[in-house]
Design a protein around this motif. Structure first.
Motif, PDB file in Angstrom:
ATOM      1  N   ASN A 175       0.818  -1.220   0.000  1.00 45.62           N
ATOM      2  CA  ASN A 175       0.000   0.000   0.000  1.00 45.62           C
ATOM      3  C   ASN A 175       0.850   1.267   0.000  1.00 45.62           C
ATOM      4  O   ASN A 175       0.452   2.295  -0.556  1.00 45.62           O
ATOM      5  CB  ASN A 175      -0.939   0.011   1.208  1.00 45.62           C
ATOM      6  CG  ASN A 175      -2.041  -1.023   1.086  1.00 45.62           C
ATOM      7  OD1 ASN A 175      -2.314  -1.508  -0.015  1.00 45.62           O
ATOM      8  ND2 ASN A 175      -2.666  -1.372   2.180  1.00 45.62           N
ATOM      9  N   THR A 179       0.547   4.548  -2.631  1.00 47.89           N
ATOM     10  CA  THR A 179       0.308   5.944  -2.246  1.00 47.89           C
ATOM     11  C   THR A 179       1.493   6.860  -2.538  1.00 47.89           C
ATOM     12  O   THR A 179       1.368   8.075  -2.403  1.00 47.89           O
ATOM     13  CB  THR A 179      -0.036   6.036  -0.747  1.00 47.89           C
ATOM     14  OG1 THR A 179       1.019   5.433   0.022  1.00 47.89           O
ATOM     15  CG2 THR A 179      -1.341   5.315  -0.445  1.00 47.89           C
ATOM     16  N   ALA A 244      -2.494  -6.194  -0.422  1.00 46.72           N
ATOM     17  CA  ALA A 244      -3.022  -4.937   0.095  1.00 46.72           C
ATOM     18  C   ALA A 244      -3.193  -4.956   1.612  1.00 46.72           C
ATOM     19  O   ALA A 244      -3.203  -3.907   2.250  1.00 46.72           O
ATOM     20  CB  ALA A 244      -4.361  -4.620  -0.571  1.00 46.72           C
ATOM     21  N   SER A 245      -3.308  -6.150   2.196  1.00 48.40           N
ATOM     22  CA  SER A 245      -3.561  -6.252   3.643  1.00 48.40           C
ATOM     23  C   SER A 245      -2.499  -7.059   4.375  1.00 48.40           C
ATOM     24  O   SER A 245      -2.714  -7.470   5.511  1.00 48.40           O
ATOM     25  CB  SER A 245      -4.939  -6.882   3.874  1.00 48.40           C
ATOM     26  OG  SER A 245      -5.024  -8.146   3.255  1.00 48.40           O
TER      27      SER A 245
END
Length: 432
Positions: A175, A179, A244-245
């Motif tokens: 992630n 970003t 993503a996690s």
């Protein structure tokens, strides 16, 4: 460490890189010879014992590469990527401007989530087939696809090996790349496509002559195992969700990739040869050997000297130091290629720990400089070299002069945009 140790480590490192780029033996074997020599010299001189050499190998990076290669290799055999490429060509309906942009977008998006070498291995043959049907030169499209794959690979943690190495060394999550590097890559991609389309505007005729031949291509025939493809795409979607996690789940990216590879083995049940066929073993050996080689240079204290000199040159300014790393990374990738440059400069950044300089913006500078700078020359990345090899075999070669003519301006433009983002990110705290 004394000067004999520094001199020995530097000599082995330099000789190893000279052997790697001499072409005398395959680069993986050359790197392996260098790694073994560094271990022997390090053990004899007492600065790099065997256990330190083993510890220098970043296994999570190797597991991540292995797992993703296995998954994508199985997916490639189903014809999935050829299907996507043909669909992109048909969406263009013979309009060469749309074809140019759709192939570029498809290549960049695929490279965000797949190894960019794998992306080009699947997209390039289809692109050549489409250009032969349309009667247009393939070279400009192939060059664009190589650049799009490098830009797309810069956007995510798993897009290319340099980001995997940087993410593992810095502890940056999937992630975090989304970003930080993804916004930069999107702007760079738009600028690069605009520049390249202007350069190749002779292709942008209203419509090509053989539109009917392209529209007659049946993309479904490219799917050799549609049921297996559906299962593999579902597993790949799960892997992306886990990426993503992964921090919240307490899993490393390498473990996530292995989970995906294991699920593919259970669900699709390929034979061992098919499962391992997509794994680029030479790249894994090359990378592991480079990590051992650079670990020896780091243990000798040579990289700490380089780091202190770089900090002194930057006058303690985080922004200036980050900009130096971005442009040095880009420049070295033109000559040494992306992976060796990343391994070496990552060790330099690690050596700056404890100097009071925040390391996070330096890692982002490294990722952006090497990933985007790789477009400058044919040696910039493994994907570039793979594209040239495939194109040469099909008599649709990409000339070195054309690459330098268009690749260097794209790389410079990309790095200028990245520098602006780096300044903004450090000034606002976004990249800190």
């Amino acid at each position: 460490m004394g000067w004999p140790v520094l001199a020995s480590a530097l000599a082995i490192f330099a000789a190893s890189y000279a052997l790697i780029f001499s072409g005398y033996v395959h680069r993986a074997l050359a790197a392996l010879v260098g790694a073994v020599t560094m271990i022997v010299a390090g053990s004899a001189l007492g600065f790099y014992p065997y256990h330190a050499a083993v510890a220098s190998i970043d296994m999570d990076t190797l597991w991540l590469l292995f797992g993703m290669m296995a998954i994508v290799g199985l997916l490639r055999e189903t014809g999935f990527f050829q299907y996507i490429a043909i669909r992109a060509a048909k969406i263009a309906r013979g309009n060469l401007t749309i074809l140019f942009l759709s192939l570029g977008a498809a290549t960049a998006i695929a490279s965000m989530f797949l190894d960019n070498v794998t992306t080009l291995l699947t997209v390039v043959p289809v692109t050549i087939s489409v250009t032969e049907v349309l009667g247009i030169p393939a070279g400009p499209l192939l060059l664009m696809e190589a650049m799009a794959s490098n830009i797309g690979g810069t956007a995510t943690l798993i897009g290319d090996p340099p980001n995997i190495l940087i993410g593992s060394a810095a502890g940056l999550s999937f992630n975090a790349f989304l970003t930080h590097t993804l916004p930069v890559a999107l702007v760079v991609f738009a600028a690069a496509m605009a520049f390249l389309l202007a350069r190749f505007r002779r292709l942008a005729t209203p419509h090509a002559a053989d539109v009917e031949a392209v529209m007659a291509m049946d993309e479904r025939r490219a799917l050799t195992h549609p049921q297996a493809m559906g299962k593999l795409v579902a597993v790949l979607g799960l892997v992306f969700a886990l990426f993503a996690s992964h921090s919240a789940l307490g899993l490393t990216p390498g473990v996530v990739a292995l989970v995906g590879a294991a699920l593919c083995a259970l669900i699709v049940r390929p034979n061992v040869e098919a499962f391992l066929h997509g794994v680029e073993w030479d790249l894994l050996i090359f990378l592991a050997s480079l990590l051992v080689l650079t670990g020896g240079l780091e243990a000798s204290g040579a990289l700490a000297v380089v780091g202190r000199w770089t900090v002194s040159l930057a006058g303690g300014s985080t922004l200036l130091l980050a900009l130096i790393l971005l442009w040095v990374g880009a420049g070295l990738s033109w000559v040494l290629s992306a992976i060796p440059t990343t391994v070496t400069l990552a060790a330099v950044v690690r050596g700056l720990a404890g100097t009071g300089i925040p390391l996070t913006p330096l890692w982002w500078a490294l990722a952006l400089g090497i990933g985007l700078g790789a477009n400058g020359t044919p040696l910039g990345s493994a994907a570039n070299m793979v594209l040239i090899s495939i194109a040469d075999r099909t008599h649709q070669g990409v000339k070195a002069r054309a690459w330098f003519r268009d690749g260097i301006p794209v790389a410079l433009l990309s790095c200028l945009i990245a520098s602006a983002f780096l300044w903004l990110g450090i000034a606002t705290g976004w990249f800190l």
